[in-house]
Design a protein around this motif. Structure first.
Motif, PDB file in Angstrom:
ATOM      1  N   UNK A  32       0.830  -1.204   0.000  1.00  0.00           N
ATOM      2  CA  UNK A  32       0.000   0.000   0.000  1.00  0.00           C
ATOM      3  C   UNK A  32       0.864   1.254   0.000  1.00  0.00           C
ATOM      4  N   UNK A  33       2.009   1.187   0.659  1.00  0.00           N
ATOM      5  CA  UNK A  33       2.915   2.332   0.742  1.00  0.00           C
ATOM      6  C   UNK A  33       3.643   2.583  -0.573  1.00  0.00           C
ATOM      7  N   UNK A  34       4.007   1.522  -1.278  1.00  0.00           N
ATOM      8  CA  UNK A  34       4.909   1.669  -2.424  1.00  0.00           C
ATOM      9  C   UNK A  34       4.212   1.718  -3.783  1.00  0.00           C
ATOM     10  N   UNK A  35       2.995   1.208  -3.880  1.00  0.00           N
ATOM     11  CA  UNK A  35       2.389   1.148  -5.213  1.00  0.00           C
ATOM     12  C   UNK A  35       2.001   2.501  -5.809  1.00  0.00           C
TER      13      UNK A  35
ATOM     14  N   UNK B 101       5.122   1.300 -13.945  1.00  0.00           N
ATOM     15  CA  UNK B 101       5.937   0.078 -13.928  1.00  0.00           C
ATOM     16  C   UNK B 101       6.203  -0.337 -12.489  1.00  0.00           C
ATOM     17  N   UNK B 102       6.166  -1.633 -12.241  1.00  0.00           N
ATOM     18  CA  UNK B 102       6.500  -2.105 -10.907  1.00  0.00           C
ATOM     19  C   UNK B 102       6.409  -3.616 -10.796  1.00  0.00           C
ATOM     20  N   UNK B 103       7.089  -4.121  -9.792  1.00  0.00           N
ATOM     21  CA  UNK B 103       7.069  -5.539  -9.468  1.00  0.00           C
ATOM     22  C   UNK B 103       6.818  -5.703  -7.976  1.00  0.00           C
ATOM     23  N   UNK B 104       5.827  -6.503  -7.629  1.00  0.00           N
ATOM     24  CA  UNK B 104       5.616  -6.908  -6.242  1.00  0.00           C
ATOM     25  C   UNK B 104       5.820  -8.412  -6.189  1.00  0.00           C
ATOM     26  N   UNK B 105       6.783  -8.829  -5.390  1.00  0.00           N
ATOM     27  CA  UNK B 105       7.104 -10.250  -5.259  1.00  0.00           C
ATOM     28  C   UNK B 105       7.024 -10.598  -3.777  1.00  0.00           C
ATOM     29  N   UNK B 106       6.017 -11.369  -3.416  1.00  0.00           N
ATOM     30  CA  UNK B 106       5.860 -11.787  -2.030  1.00  0.00           C
ATOM     31  C   UNK B 106       6.483 -13.174  -1.851  1.00  0.00           C
ATOM     32  N   UNK B 107       6.956 -13.429  -0.661  1.00  0.00           N
ATOM     33  CA  UNK B 107       7.547 -14.732  -0.357  1.00  0.00           C
ATOM     34  C   UNK B 107       6.593 -15.491   0.555  1.00  0.00           C
ATOM     35  N   UNK B 108       5.951 -16.489  -0.015  1.00  0.00           N
ATOM     36  CA  UNK B 108       4.990 -17.288   0.724  1.00  0.00           C
ATOM     37  C   UNK B 108       5.633 -18.557   1.265  1.00  0.00           C
TER      38      UNK B 108
ATOM     39  N   UNK C  38      -1.987  -0.679 -14.290  1.00  0.00           N
ATOM     40  CA  UNK C  38      -0.972   0.350 -14.053  1.00  0.00           C
ATOM     41  C   UNK C  38       0.428  -0.124 -14.430  1.00  0.00           C
ATOM     42  N   UNK C  39       0.528  -1.322 -14.999  1.00  0.00           N
ATOM     43  CA  UNK C  39       1.841  -1.830 -15.391  1.00  0.00           C
ATOM     44  C   UNK C  39       2.607  -2.505 -14.277  1.00  0.00           C
ATOM     45  N   UNK C  40       1.906  -2.891 -13.217  1.00  0.00           N
ATOM     46  CA  UNK C  40       2.538  -3.520 -12.051  1.00  0.00           C
ATOM     47  C   UNK C  40       2.134  -4.992 -12.000  1.00  0.00           C
ATOM     48  N   UNK C  41       3.102  -5.873 -11.895  1.00  0.00           N
ATOM     49  CA  UNK C  41       2.807  -7.287 -11.715  1.00  0.00           C
ATOM     50  C   UNK C  41       2.973  -7.664 -10.251  1.00  0.00           C
ATOM     51  N   UNK C  42       2.255  -8.699  -9.830  1.00  0.00           N
ATOM     52  CA  UNK C  42       2.339  -9.197  -8.459  1.00  0.00           C
ATOM     53  C   UNK C  42       2.354 -10.713  -8.496  1.00  0.00           C
ATOM     54  N   UNK C  43       3.383 -11.291  -7.938  1.00  0.00           N
ATOM     55  CA  UNK C  43       3.520 -12.748  -7.902  1.00  0.00           C
ATOM     56  C   UNK C  43       4.047 -13.186  -6.546  1.00  0.00           C
ATOM     57  N   UNK C  44       3.738 -14.424  -6.203  1.00  0.00           N
ATOM     58  CA  UNK C  44       4.194 -15.008  -4.943  1.00  0.00           C
ATOM     59  C   UNK C  44       5.160 -16.148  -5.238  1.00  0.00           C
ATOM     60  N   UNK C  45       6.294 -16.153  -4.566  1.00  0.00           N
ATOM     61  CA  UNK C  45       7.237 -17.266  -4.630  1.00  0.00           C
ATOM     62  C   UNK C  45       7.075 -18.072  -3.350  1.00  0.00           C
TER      63      UNK C  45
END
Length: 253
Positions: free
Chosen positions: A125-128, A136-143, A178-185
């Protein structure tokens, strides 16, 4: 440093742990400037920063309690001020509280979710907004593969990691335009030094784990780091809303 992430800036949380350190080093090697977020491990953060810089990369250590929204805001502002706008978030920080279900109180439950789920929401929420502004952006969460496999004594942790996968999919829908992807590893059983503090018989544990996997070796932090680095590059521009298991084939399908 020349690489596919030249000109990119990343914030890696939990950066002094086994996974976080490997991820930070890999992203720096690929050319990204890296903000190393940690809770209270100043010495390890300084050593990791020095290692990255000695190898020609750019890194700054930043300490904050990510459960505190104000401290988290200040951390993101410091990262921006020192390195520029963050366009890659690797949301890795978490804890692994083991406690039987019958002993899990609402306080234990709340603590597990605050660290392993809510802090990830706060960071995204802070960075998007800044990512949206540049398109452009990448959100990569570590699950964790345990969100699928399950395990006893980890109800708070597993519930939070399951929620993290859902949060990641929701962000993919919300932010894709908005050109931002979000994926979980989702790592499987990764051999890190911290394992020795919670495992009574490491050799027996290795035998049990290899019996679950297709690949007959323990996972390494570098396996997770390589997956994160790929998702951060332009080669992964059409991948979003996914959970990528890095588990040696522990969970299939």
């Amino acid at each position: 440093m020349p690489g596919p992430l030249n000109g990119r800036t990343t914030l890696v949380t939990g950066a002094t742990g086994g996974l976080g350190s490997a991820i930070a080093r890999r992203l720096a090697a690929e050319g990204a400037a890296v903000a190393l977020a940690h809770l209270d491990d100043d010495q390890a953060a300084a050593e990791l920063t020095a290692r990255i810089v000695q190898n020609g990369g750019t890194a700054v250590p930043l300490a904050a309690d990510l459960r505190d929204a104000e401290a988290l805001h200040d951390l993101c502002q410091q990262a921006h001020d020192r390195l520029g706008p963050i366009d890659i978030l690797v949301s890795n920080a978490g804890t692994y509280p083991r406690r039987p279900w019958t002993e899990t109180t609402p306080i234990h439950w709340g603590d597990a979710l605050a660290t392993n789920l809510t802090s990830h929401y706060l960071l995204a929420h802070e960075l998007t907004p800044a990512m949206t502004a540049v398109g452009r952006g990448r959100i990569i969460t570590i699950g964790s593969v345990l969100a699928t496999a399950g395990r006893h004594d980890l109800v708070g942790y597993i519930s939070a990691k399951s929620g993290l996968e859902g949060l990641t999919r929701a962000l993919a829908r919300e932010l894709g335009p908005a050109g931002i992807t979000a994926n979980c590893v989702a790592p499987g059983s990764i051999r890190v030094p911290a394992e020795d503090a919670v495992v009574d018989d490491p050799e027996a544990m290795n035998i049990r784990q290899l019996a679950r996997q297709c690949v007959q070796r323990r996972g390494r932090p570098e396996d997770v780091a390589a997956t994160v680095a790929f998702l951060a590059t332009d080669d992964a521009d059409f991948i979003t809303g996914q959970t990528l298991r890095v588990d040696g084939g522990w969970v299939l399908g």
